[in-house]
Design a protein around this motif. Structure first.
Motif, short mmCIF file in Angstrom:
data_model
loop_
_atom_site.label_atom_id
_atom_site.label_comp_id
_atom_site.label_asym_id
_atom_site.label_seq_id
_atom_site.Cartn_x
_atom_site.Cartn_y
_atom_site.Cartn_z
N LEU A 225 6.55 -5.26 16.45
CA LEU A 225 6.94 -5.12 17.85
C LEU A 225 6.71 -6.39 18.66
CD1 LEU A 225 5.61 -1.49 18.57
CD2 LEU A 225 7.97 -2.20 18.14
N GLY A 226 6.20 -7.45 18.00
CA GLY A 226 5.99 -8.71 18.71
C GLY A 226 4.69 -8.74 19.49
N PHE A 227 3.67 -8.04 19.00
CA PHE A 227 2.35 -8.02 19.63
C PHE A 227 2.42 -7.69 21.12
CE2 PHE A 227 2.37 -11.03 16.09
CZ PHE A 227 1.40 -10.49 15.26
N PRO A 228 3.00 -6.55 21.50
CA PRO A 228 3.15 -6.21 22.92
C PRO A 228 1.80 -5.94 23.58
CG PRO A 228 3.70 -4.31 21.56
CD PRO A 228 3.50 -5.47 20.61
N ALA A 229 1.71 -6.30 24.85
CA ALA A 229 0.45 -6.15 25.58
C ALA A 229 0.00 -4.70 25.66
CB ALA A 229 0.60 -6.73 26.99
N PHE A 230 0.96 -3.77 25.73
CA PHE A 230 0.56 -2.36 25.90
C PHE A 230 -0.14 -1.80 24.66
CE2 PHE A 230 4.60 -1.55 23.76
CZ PHE A 230 4.36 -0.40 23.04
N LEU A 231 -0.07 -2.52 23.53
CA LEU A 231 -0.76 -2.07 22.33
C LEU A 231 -2.06 -2.83 22.06
CD1 LEU A 231 2.10 -1.38 19.74
CD2 LEU A 231 0.67 0.29 20.94
N ASP A 232 -2.45 -3.72 23.00
CA ASP A 232 -3.71 -4.44 22.85
C ASP A 232 -4.87 -3.45 22.78
OD1 ASP A 232 -2.46 -6.83 22.88
OD2 ASP A 232 -3.02 -7.39 24.93
N HIS A 233 -5.69 -3.60 21.73
CA HIS A 233 -6.89 -2.76 21.56
C HIS A 233 -6.55 -1.26 21.45
CE1 HIS A 233 -8.94 -6.45 22.60
NE2 HIS A 233 -8.37 -6.47 23.79
N VAL A 234 -5.33 -0.96 21.05
CA VAL A 234 -4.92 0.44 20.90
C VAL A 234 -5.10 0.86 19.44
CG1 VAL A 234 -2.97 2.05 20.94
CG2 VAL A 234 -3.33 0.47 22.84
N ASN A 235 -5.69 2.03 19.26
CA ASN A 235 -5.82 2.61 17.93
C ASN A 235 -4.48 3.23 17.55
OD1 ASN A 235 -6.26 4.83 15.95
ND2 ASN A 235 -8.40 4.18 16.09
N ILE A 236 -3.77 2.60 16.60
CA ILE A 236 -2.41 3.03 16.28
C ILE A 236 -2.37 4.48 15.79
CG2 ILE A 236 -0.40 2.63 14.80
CD1 ILE A 236 -0.67 0.65 17.08
N PRO A 237 -3.24 4.91 14.87
CA PRO A 237 -3.21 6.32 14.47
C PRO A 237 -3.43 7.28 15.64
CG PRO A 237 -4.45 5.04 12.87
CD PRO A 237 -4.18 4.14 14.04
N GLN A 238 -4.30 6.87 16.57
CA GLN A 238 -4.52 7.72 17.74
C GLN A 238 -3.28 7.74 18.63
OE1 GLN A 238 -7.61 6.41 20.47
NE2 GLN A 238 -8.17 8.54 20.90
N PHE A 239 -2.64 6.59 18.77
CA PHE A 239 -1.40 6.51 19.55
C PHE A 239 -0.34 7.41 18.92
CE2 PHE A 239 2.76 4.66 20.49
CZ PHE A 239 2.71 4.50 21.86
N ARG A 240 -0.23 7.36 17.59
CA ARG A 240 0.75 8.18 16.88
C ARG A 240 0.52 9.65 17.15
NH1 ARG A 240 1.30 10.95 11.98
NH2 ARG A 240 3.37 10.73 10.98
N SER A 241 -0.74 10.07 17.24
CA SER A 241 -1.05 11.49 17.45
C SER A 241 -0.59 11.98 18.82
CB SER A 241 -2.55 11.73 17.29
OG SER A 241 -3.28 11.16 18.38
N LYS A 242 -0.31 11.05 19.74
CA LYS A 242 0.13 11.43 21.08
C LYS A 242 1.65 11.54 21.19
CE LYS A 242 -4.11 11.28 22.61
NZ LYS A 242 -4.84 12.54 22.94
N ILE A 243 2.37 11.11 20.15
CA ILE A 243 3.83 11.23 20.18
C ILE A 243 4.21 12.70 20.17
CG2 ILE A 243 5.98 10.70 18.95
CD1 ILE A 243 4.56 8.26 17.77
N PRO A 244 5.04 13.17 21.11
CA PRO A 244 5.32 14.61 21.19
C PRO A 244 6.06 15.11 19.96
CG PRO A 244 6.76 13.37 22.67
CD PRO A 244 5.73 12.41 22.17
N LYS A 245 5.79 16.37 19.65
CA LYS A 245 6.47 17.02 18.53
C LYS A 245 7.93 17.27 18.88
CE LYS A 245 3.70 20.46 18.82
NZ LYS A 245 3.02 21.77 18.59
N ALA A 246 8.75 17.24 17.85
CA ALA A 246 10.12 17.71 18.02
C ALA A 246 10.12 19.24 17.94
CB ALA A 246 11.01 17.15 16.92
N PHE A 247 10.85 19.86 18.80
CA PHE A 247 11.73 19.31 19.82
C PHE A 247 10.90 18.96 21.05
CE2 PHE A 247 16.03 21.38 18.59
CZ PHE A 247 15.86 21.01 17.29
N ALA A 248 11.20 17.82 21.67
CA ALA A 248 10.42 17.32 22.80
C ALA A 248 11.21 17.50 24.09
CB ALA A 248 10.07 15.85 22.59
N LEU A 249 10.61 17.07 25.19
CA LEU A 249 11.29 17.05 26.48
C LEU A 249 11.67 15.61 26.83
CD1 LEU A 249 9.15 19.50 28.66
CD2 LEU A 249 11.47 19.87 27.81
N GLY A 250 12.80 15.43 27.46
CA GLY A 250 13.27 14.13 27.91
C GLY A 250 14.66 14.30 28.46
#
Length: 267
Positions: A225-250
């Motif tokens: 992703l090009g080392f984006p600032a919003f992922l600085d010091h972010v735990n990727i597995p924890q971030f993944r766990s926050k992705i909404p389940k399908a079917f999602a809202l949007g």
């Protein structure tokens, strides 16, 4: 031959559209805006199969032997029929979330499909519901809206054709979503919508794009992703766990227009 079966199966399912639309109207009159909850469609769960039964089906020497064995399991109205209603699929293969539910019949949960070259799903999308971006590894999808309007689809095929191919579908309109493409369906409406999707393989595969991408090793994800600032010091597995389940809202504009509040705790 498989393509002919694919089209024929879609035409057969379109016959349910009229009663489905009536059911949708009754739900709206009852104040029920989505497909989940105690007032949803009813149906007993589809039958399950033991490992021994599945092996016997797979090892049958001919289609006649296979169908005779399945017939011996019990009532043919159970084993040669699949109920796509949400109540009959409490743990749907294609997912369930705030945005609705997807009920997929394929060779693993309906083994009568073995060697037929087809599978099928029904998607029950709540207002602003989205079948989040995904791919089918082994099948092309032919999708038709049988209830509702203003459903957006989009697919990105591959390198060399990375421009999204988008459509807006109303009732009885359809779109093709090629095998391997990243695609989604989004109900940009304040009313529920229902789609039917036929697949050109009895084992189409389902790979959720965001969940699987963020399932890769964290340093690889951030580098890609090009080392984006919003992922600085972010735990990727924890971030993944926050992705909404399908079917999602949007998307947010639809939620605001329809007065729907996103519940982050439900995913």
């Amino acid at each position: 031959m498989h393509s002919n079966l694919l089209v024929s199966s879609l035409f057969a399912v379109l016959a349910i559209a009229a009663p489905l639309r009536q059911s949708l109207g009754r739900r709206q009159q009852d104040g029920q805006t989505g497909w989940q909850g105690k007032n949803g469609t009813t149906g007993r769960p589809n039958p399950t199969y033991t490992t021994e039964q599945l092996n016997n089906i797979k090892l049958a020497m001919s289609a006649v032997d296979r169908y005779k064995y399945i017939e011996s399991l019990g009532d043919t109205d159970l084993y040669f029929k699949f109920d796509y209603s949400p109540a009959a699929n409490p743990n749907p293969v294609a997912g369930i979330g705030q945005g609705g539910q997807g009920d997929l019949s394929y060779v693993d949960n309906w083994p009568v499909l073995l060697n037929t070259g087809v599978a099928m799903s029904m998607g029950f999308m709540n207002p602003c519901g989205m079948n989040t971006p995904h791919t089918h590894n082994r099948a092309t999808e032919l999708l038709v809206i049988v209830a509702g309007n203003n459903v957006h689809t989009s697919f990105v095929q591959e390198s060399g054709l990375t421009t999204p191919i988008t459509t807006t579908l109303n009732q009885y309109q359809g779109a093709v979503l090629p095998m391997g493409s990243i695609h989604y369906e989004f109900n940009d409406s304040c009313e529920p919508a229902v789609f039917v999707a036929a697949f050109s393989n009895e084992d189409p595969g389902l790979s959720r794009s965001a969940q699987n991408f963020f399932g890769e090793d964290g340093p690889i994800v951030t580098a890609d992703l090009g080392f984006p600032a919003f992922l600085d010091h972010v735990n990727i597995p924890q971030f993944r766990s926050k992705i909404p389940k399908a079917f999602a809202l949007g998307a947010q504009e639809c939620l605001d227009r329809c007065g729907i509040k996103y519940n982050a705790t439900e995913g």
